[in-house]
Design a protein around this motif. Structure first.
Motif, PDB file in Angstrom:
ATOM      1  N   SER A 120       0.853  -1.202   0.000  1.00  0.00           N
ATOM      2  CA  SER A 120       0.000   0.000   0.000  1.00  0.00           C
ATOM      3  C   SER A 120       0.882   1.243   0.000  1.00  0.00           C
ATOM      4  O   SER A 120       2.099   1.155   0.248  1.00  0.00           O
ATOM      5  N   GLY A 121       0.229   2.375  -0.201  1.00  0.00           N
ATOM      6  CA  GLY A 121       0.952   3.640  -0.150  1.00  0.00           C
ATOM      7  C   GLY A 121       1.522   3.903   1.237  1.00  0.00           C
ATOM      8  O   GLY A 121       2.675   4.306   1.389  1.00  0.00           O
ATOM      9  N   THR A 122       0.695   3.659   2.237  1.00  0.00           N
ATOM     10  CA  THR A 122       1.129   3.911   3.613  1.00  0.00           C
ATOM     11  C   THR A 122       2.403   3.139   3.933  1.00  0.00           C
ATOM     12  O   THR A 122       3.340   3.683   4.519  1.00  0.00           O
ATOM     13  N   GLU A 123       2.412   1.875   3.547  1.00  0.00           N
ATOM     14  CA  GLU A 123       3.590   1.048   3.831  1.00  0.00           C
ATOM     15  C   GLU A 123       4.826   1.558   3.093  1.00  0.00           C
ATOM     16  O   GLU A 123       5.943   1.417   3.586  1.00  0.00           O
ATOM     17  N   ALA A 260       9.481  12.035  -2.386  1.00  0.00           N
ATOM     18  CA  ALA A 260       8.253  12.449  -3.085  1.00  0.00           C
ATOM     19  C   ALA A 260       7.183  11.388  -2.877  1.00  0.00           C
ATOM     20  O   ALA A 260       7.383  10.224  -3.237  1.00  0.00           O
ATOM     21  N   ASP A 261       6.071  11.789  -2.277  1.00  0.00           N
ATOM     22  CA  ASP A 261       4.931  10.878  -2.130  1.00  0.00           C
ATOM     23  C   ASP A 261       4.091  10.988  -3.398  1.00  0.00           C
ATOM     24  O   ASP A 261       3.302  11.915  -3.559  1.00  0.00           O
ATOM     25  N   GLU A 262       4.309  10.028  -4.299  1.00  0.00           N
ATOM     26  CA  GLU A 262       3.581  10.008  -5.585  1.00  0.00           C
ATOM     27  C   GLU A 262       2.507   8.928  -5.578  1.00  0.00           C
ATOM     28  O   GLU A 262       2.156   8.386  -6.625  1.00  0.00           O
TER      29      GLU A 262
HETATM   30  C1  LIG Z   1      -0.576  10.954  -1.268  1.00  0.00           C
HETATM   31  C2  LIG Z   1      -0.956   9.713  -0.533  1.00  0.00           C
HETATM   32  N1  LIG Z   1      -0.036   9.092   0.217  1.00  0.00           N
HETATM   33  C3  LIG Z   1      -0.317   7.956   0.873  1.00  0.00           C
HETATM   34  C4  LIG Z   1      -1.578   7.407   0.838  1.00  0.00           C
HETATM   35  C5  LIG Z   1      -1.880   6.139   1.566  1.00  0.00           C
HETATM   36  O1  LIG Z   1      -1.996   5.110   0.632  1.00  0.00           O
HETATM   37  P1  LIG Z   1      -2.791   3.763   0.969  1.00  0.00           P
HETATM   38  O2  LIG Z   1      -4.204   4.126   1.216  1.00  0.00           O
HETATM   39  O3  LIG Z   1      -2.561   2.907  -0.244  1.00  0.00           O
HETATM   40  O4  LIG Z   1      -2.131   3.176   2.168  1.00  0.00           O
HETATM   41  C6  LIG Z   1      -2.579   8.034   0.078  1.00  0.00           C
HETATM   42  C7  LIG Z   1      -3.949   7.501   0.042  1.00  0.00           C
HETATM   43  O5  LIG Z   1      -4.901   8.136  -0.292  1.00  0.00           O
HETATM   44  C8  LIG Z   1      -2.250   9.215  -0.622  1.00  0.00           C
HETATM   45  O6  LIG Z   1      -3.163   9.851  -1.371  1.00  0.00           O
END
Ligand SMILES: Cc1ncc(COP(=O)(O)O)c(C=O)c1O
Length: 446
Positions: A120-123, A260-262
């Protein structure tokens, strides 16, 4: 494929109501926004359990980049599922995760990159925060007001988007300082960032140098600056073009990493493969997720090769690089390349942007229209001068849109994000925006 949505009776219909009741009884409260219960989906079209057809203009959370169930992605998933479902790619070896890593490294802005896979993004953000501490041996991170990076405690500590996301979760992970994000529409300095973008970028960068690094946060402690090139959840906010290059310069000077959080902006959504390309910024670390595998759960962190942990056990997981997910990622990258979807997002996105930019002139309560490519948003306000967010009007517009066959999601306090799959055509944009404009007309006149 349909050309128009069709919703004949009130949403939710009877079958949907039943599923929603069972969902509410059995599943934890999360972030539910609309009573849309899906039976199947294809391309930009959602087919509900009561026979409705909606246009998906949120890409199921900015995820289904190639559209729903793209035949090539489905085929790749099916073929890989029949071979093996899992083999713990962190501990053992198989080729398709190497292929994805090689392709991602070649696509990423840093010249020589390596990849860490997660789910996931968070991870991916957690991995980036850990990599920054490991590599710099420093313990502080700089994030931004309005940022969204996820909800596990590390990522949440940098997230600063909505009170509800942080309330009752303190203490946060220590070592995070926030700075104002240069929001052109509404910022701490009262600058019109559309008229004076350079001034706004300067103020934001100067705040970091003079208020933070010179006073509160000694640069020798700064491991990384974590930034969304365009804020997503925070409101689809596009900073002035000098901002990211300024952060790049500042982090280089102080020996800190630029992350960079993409997660939301990547994989073509902005009309470039990565949003950092819009300002030719080369981060040290780039985190991607969402659109990368068209809906299969995947996150990835791409980083400069020399930053690699190089110590077995310093970081790992169980499912990262899952072979079925990798098959979806490879097929998605092929589709994005072969069907020229980045180019489509740029071209059709420009058309979309032009259309929504006429709305502040037509509607007193549309305070702002902004965005790039297929990452566009409008913001509803009670009062155009004071820019007071109108959450009620925003919610009503979204609800009405669902009744009329269009699914959009909110962002920021009172924004509506318009983020269709990258395959969306100009005609489909026109159909959807006719619906949304009609909803604005009907809600805002009252
Ligand atoms: C910019 C950004 N970073 C991180 C996240 C977290 O990603 P995830 O929901 O896949 O864990 C999101 C989720 O919306 C996000 O938009």
């Amino acid at each position: 494929m349909p050309t128009k949505p069709s919703v004949k009776s009130h949403v939710p219909g009877p079958k949907a109501k039943e599923v929603i009741a069972r969902d509410t009884a059995s599943i934890a409260t999360t972030t539910k926004t609309a009573p849309v219960v899906l039976d199947r989906a294809q391309g930009i079209w959602l087919h509900g359990v009561d026979g409705e057809t909606w246009m998906d203009f949120c890409s199921a959370g900015a995820v289904v980049s190639t559209g729903h169930t793209h035949p090539k992605v489905v085929k790749a998933v099916q073929e890989q599922a029949a071979k093996f479902l899992h083999f713990m790619g962190t501990d053992f070896y198989y080729e398709n995760q190497v292929q994805v890593a090689e392709r991602l490294a070649a696509l990423a802005p840093m010249k020589k990159g390596k990849v860490f896979f997660c789910n996931s993004g968070t991870e991916g953000i957690e991995a980036a925060l850990k990599l920054a501490r490991w590599g710099t041996r420093r313990g502080q991170v700089l994030g931004f007001h309005g940022a969204f990076h996820g909800r596990t405690l590390g990522a949440l500590s940098v997230t600063a988007s909505k009170r509800v996301q942080r309330e009752r979760y303190f203490p946060m992970v220590p070592g995070v300082v926030h700075a104002p994000y240069p929001n052109p529409y509404r910022n701490t300095w009262g600058i019109d960032g559309y008229a004076e973008p350079a001034e706004l970028a300067n103020r934001a960068l100067d705040y970091i140098e003079s208020q933070l690094l010179d006073a509160l946060l000694p640069p020798s402690e700064l491991a990384a600056v974590l930034v969304e090139p365009i804020q997503g959840e925070g409101g689809y906010i596009v900073p002035p073009k000098d901002f990211l290059p300024g952060l790049r310069k500042l982090t280089k000077e102080h020996g800190a990493l630029l992350i960079a959080d993409e997660v939301q902006t990547g994989n073509g959504r902005t009309g470039k493969y990565w949003a950092v390309e819009l300002t030719k910024t080369e981060p040290d670390v780039l985190v991607t997720a969402k659109g990368i595998a068209s809906g299969m759960p995947m996150g990835a962190m791409v980083f400069r090769k020399e930053l690699d942990w190089g110590a077995n056990g310093a970081h790992s997981n169980t499912y990262g690089g899952n072979p079925v997910v990798m098959a979806a990622a490879l097929a998605s990258m092929d589709v994005i390349r072969d069907e020229k979807l980045v180019e489509n997002a740029a071209k059709v996105g420009e058309h979309l942007g032009k259309r929504i930019r006429t709305w502040p002139g037509k509607f007193d309560q549309v305070g702002d229209a902004r965005g790039v490519g297929f990452m566009q948003a409008i913001e509803l306000v009670k009062d155009k001068r004071a820019k007071v967010p109108d959450v009620k009007a925003r919610d009503e517009v979204e609800e009405l849109a669902v009744q009329r066959g269009l699914l959009v999601l909110g962002c920021g306090r009172s924004g509506i994000r318009i983020a269709p799959p990258l395959i969306t055509t100009k005609a489909e944009v026109d159909t959807a925006m006719d619906i949304l404009e009609g909803c604005l007309r009907d809600v805002l006149k009252g």
